[in-house]
Design a protein around this motif. Sequence first.
Motif, PDB file in Angstrom:
ATOM      1  N   ALA A 290       0.823  -1.212   0.000  1.00 58.45           N
ATOM      2  CA  ALA A 290       0.000   0.000   0.000  1.00 58.45           C
ATOM      3  C   ALA A 290       0.856   1.261   0.000  1.00 58.45           C
ATOM      4  O   ALA A 290       0.544   2.238  -0.701  1.00 58.45           O
ATOM      5  N   LEU A 291       1.928   1.273   0.786  1.00 60.69           N
ATOM      6  CA  LEU A 291       2.799   2.449   0.800  1.00 60.69           C
ATOM      7  C   LEU A 291       3.469   2.642  -0.560  1.00 60.69           C
ATOM      8  O   LEU A 291       3.619   3.780  -1.035  1.00 60.69           O
TER       9      LEU A 291
ATOM     10  N   SER B 272      14.074   4.152  -0.286  1.00 60.67           N
ATOM     11  CA  SER B 272      13.081   3.105  -0.536  1.00 60.67           C
ATOM     12  C   SER B 272      13.445   1.825   0.210  1.00 60.67           C
ATOM     13  O   SER B 272      12.578   1.165   0.790  1.00 60.67           O
ATOM     14  N   ASP B 273      14.735   1.485   0.189  1.00 61.92           N
ATOM     15  CA  ASP B 273      15.173   0.295   0.921  1.00 61.92           C
ATOM     16  C   ASP B 273      14.972   0.461   2.423  1.00 61.92           C
ATOM     17  O   ASP B 273      14.584  -0.486   3.123  1.00 61.92           O
ATOM     18  N   ARG B 274      15.243   1.671   2.934  1.00 61.86           N
ATOM     19  CA  ARG B 274      15.033   1.932   4.366  1.00 61.86           C
ATOM     20  C   ARG B 274      13.561   1.825   4.731  1.00 61.86           C
ATOM     21  O   ARG B 274      13.196   1.275   5.775  1.00 61.86           O
ATOM     22  N   LEU B 275      12.699   2.327   3.863  1.00 61.27           N
ATOM     23  CA  LEU B 275      11.262   2.236   4.118  1.00 61.27           C
ATOM     24  C   LEU B 275      10.813   0.778   4.142  1.00 61.27           C
ATOM     25  O   LEU B 275      10.053   0.360   5.029  1.00 61.27           O
TER      26      LEU B 275
ATOM     27  N   SER C  46      10.106   8.522  -6.362  1.00 57.96           N
ATOM     28  CA  SER C  46       9.876   9.613  -5.412  1.00 57.96           C
ATOM     29  C   SER C  46      10.920   9.666  -4.310  1.00 57.96           C
ATOM     30  O   SER C  46      11.317  10.748  -3.867  1.00 57.96           O
ATOM     31  N   LEU C  47      11.395   8.515  -3.853  1.00 54.40           N
ATOM     32  CA  LEU C  47      12.282   8.468  -2.697  1.00 54.40           C
ATOM     33  C   LEU C  47      13.742   8.191  -3.031  1.00 54.40           C
ATOM     34  O   LEU C  47      14.618   8.488  -2.217  1.00 54.40           O
ATOM     35  N   GLY C  48      13.995   7.599  -4.181  1.00 53.29           N
ATOM     36  CA  GLY C  48      15.336   7.129  -4.473  1.00 53.29           C
ATOM     37  C   GLY C  48      15.543   5.730  -3.910  1.00 53.29           C
ATOM     38  O   GLY C  48      14.790   5.277  -3.039  1.00 53.29           O
TER      39      GLY C  48
ATOM     40  N   SER D 184       7.669   9.176   8.400  1.00 61.16           N
ATOM     41  CA  SER D 184       8.651  10.236   8.121  1.00 61.16           C
ATOM     42  C   SER D 184       9.513   9.880   6.908  1.00 61.16           C
ATOM     43  O   SER D 184      10.023  10.773   6.217  1.00 61.16           O
ATOM     44  N   LEU D 185       9.650   8.578   6.638  1.00 61.89           N
ATOM     45  CA  LEU D 185      10.449   8.140   5.492  1.00 61.89           C
ATOM     46  C   LEU D 185       9.711   8.333   4.169  1.00 61.89           C
ATOM     47  O   LEU D 185      10.309   8.179   3.104  1.00 61.89           O
ATOM     48  N   THR D 186       8.423   8.657   4.213  1.00 63.76           N
ATOM     49  CA  THR D 186       7.652   8.820   2.975  1.00 63.76           C
ATOM     50  C   THR D 186       7.606  10.269   2.506  1.00 63.76           C
ATOM     51  O   THR D 186       7.009  10.562   1.470  1.00 63.76           O
TER      52      THR D 186
END
Length: 599
Positions: free
Chosen positions: A151-152, A572-575, A566-568, A595-597
């Motif tokens: 979903a994210l 993205s891996d951290r999320l 959007s995040l790189g 906060s990571l989004t």
Amino acid sequence: MTGTEHGPGVRRTSGTRRSDARADTGVRRAVAGTDDDAPQGSATASGDAYPTSTGSDDDLLTHRGAGEGSGSGREFVGPDDNPHQASPTGSDDAYPTSTGSSDRHLTHRGTGQRAGSGPGFAARLADFAARCRDGIPPAVAEDATARIADALGNCLAALGPYVGDDTAGGPHEAALTMARRAGGNPESTAIGSGARLPADRAALVNGTLAHALDFDDTHLPSVLHPTAAVLPAALAAAEASGADGPLTVAALAAGGEICVRLGMASYDPRLRNSVFFEKGLHATSICGTVGAAVAAGLALGLSSAQLADAIGIACSMGAGVIEANRTGGTVKRIHCGWAAHCGVSAAQLAAGGVTGPPTVLEGRFGFLTAFLGDRWDAGPLLTGLDAMDDAARWEYPRTVYKPYPSNHFTHPGIDCALALRADGLDPADVVAVELGVAAAPRRTIGEPREQKVRPSSPYHAKFSGPYTVASALLADWDRGPGVQLRDFTPEAFTDPRRLALAARVEVVSDARCDAEFPHAFGAVLRVRTRGGARLEHRVTSSRGGPGSPLTATELAEKFRTGAEPSLGAERSDRLAATVAALPGAGPGCVTDLLSLTRI
């Protein structure tokens, strides 16, 4: 893929076949539209717990309990309709029929009880949800965690370069602007902007994002999108309350379970369809509101009695019609956001002392009768709630993921087109195409024809069988096969070659698809070429469905494709890692996650 010759000039290829295909019933009753995602297979362990009709056309015109139509007039399908289904109570009269009087106690297949006897349905659902606070089966927790990642990823993809909105900013931007203007306590985080908003408004914004691309998961046979409606409420309430990871995951699982069970209660075996969708109602936003209220209530610490009240309040809030699936409009993208918003509001009102009717679901003027008349079945809603420590009892984990960002009814046609393309079909050689699907999907992806061959917007194109088949036949294989987000940009949407090919596609009802619907969701694609060849390919379970589920590797790639623009790659891996750690994370973890989004 190697074809098989069937007569002169005809080559057929085939996907997965079923040995228990049933005869076409010739559905002729006008359907007011069907939801995003049609059932592709039974969501029950046995596969035949909710039997399809074998009756005549007239059976489909009979409303149970209303005395209408020219069928038998029998109100409820009894055990004889499915001799393999055991009585949940062990008695021979577990499925009593109504006496037919206007003030009767309604009785429903699968419960062995009359409405009004024993605890109300809302109380029973609330007790189940409250027990989830003490833990859920590990397999269910793992499944719910994976759905958070999906979903994210979909939310972030909706903020990326391939949204294809035909309106400035789109519905998400409108929802965010409205939420900011209203002000209020900064309780929860809006995905993408990082805006701090009241929990109910953060749920509105994030739920709108989750459903924006029509890329969200689908439960079968309830035919709805549970996660996009329930997760935003769970996250918003969990962040506002400082809930830990295990409670957040359990809230999603419990709310998702109640959402899909409500949807399953609407399935009418004689119609082979959800009664919600037969009436043009969006089960995702209606049932999703109730599931969202349960999820938010758990995250906010409500007692079992308060959860029952939250259900009772939410039943007065859920809404949504699905005409946009057929003729366009952007309001449908708000539906999951509105469900999440109402769910949080219902939980907050229950926490403040507002109460709901104890018979809000099953009562004479309750949710089920108000939306569905007499055509509902309490068995799928209530059966097994006292044994949910067994993961096999859960329905929510049977929800399937989407591989293509379009209406689920279009997916088997896409699969057929990709198979023929892989077998050597040149789109330039195509003269005519016939896409055969079940009658209910045809009404959504094939009608009105003039709007399906030339959709009114890139989003409207997601609900077009002709457009998605043309896109699959024209797929850029150097950038990966399949229909992708870039196929719904303004540039793709106005591509003359794509529109010309879409105009050659005719959507028709197929007897075999109709006979298996909704327990199998398939399509057949027949193509005539300039050289006179006739090609055919059939699938009975589209990619991602019960017969061909997406792998963990495919789901991880889907997440990266949505999040990385959007995040790189690094964030993205951290999320993804933060989501995976949620089942063991401490209080306040949802703030760290969201906060990571921020983009």
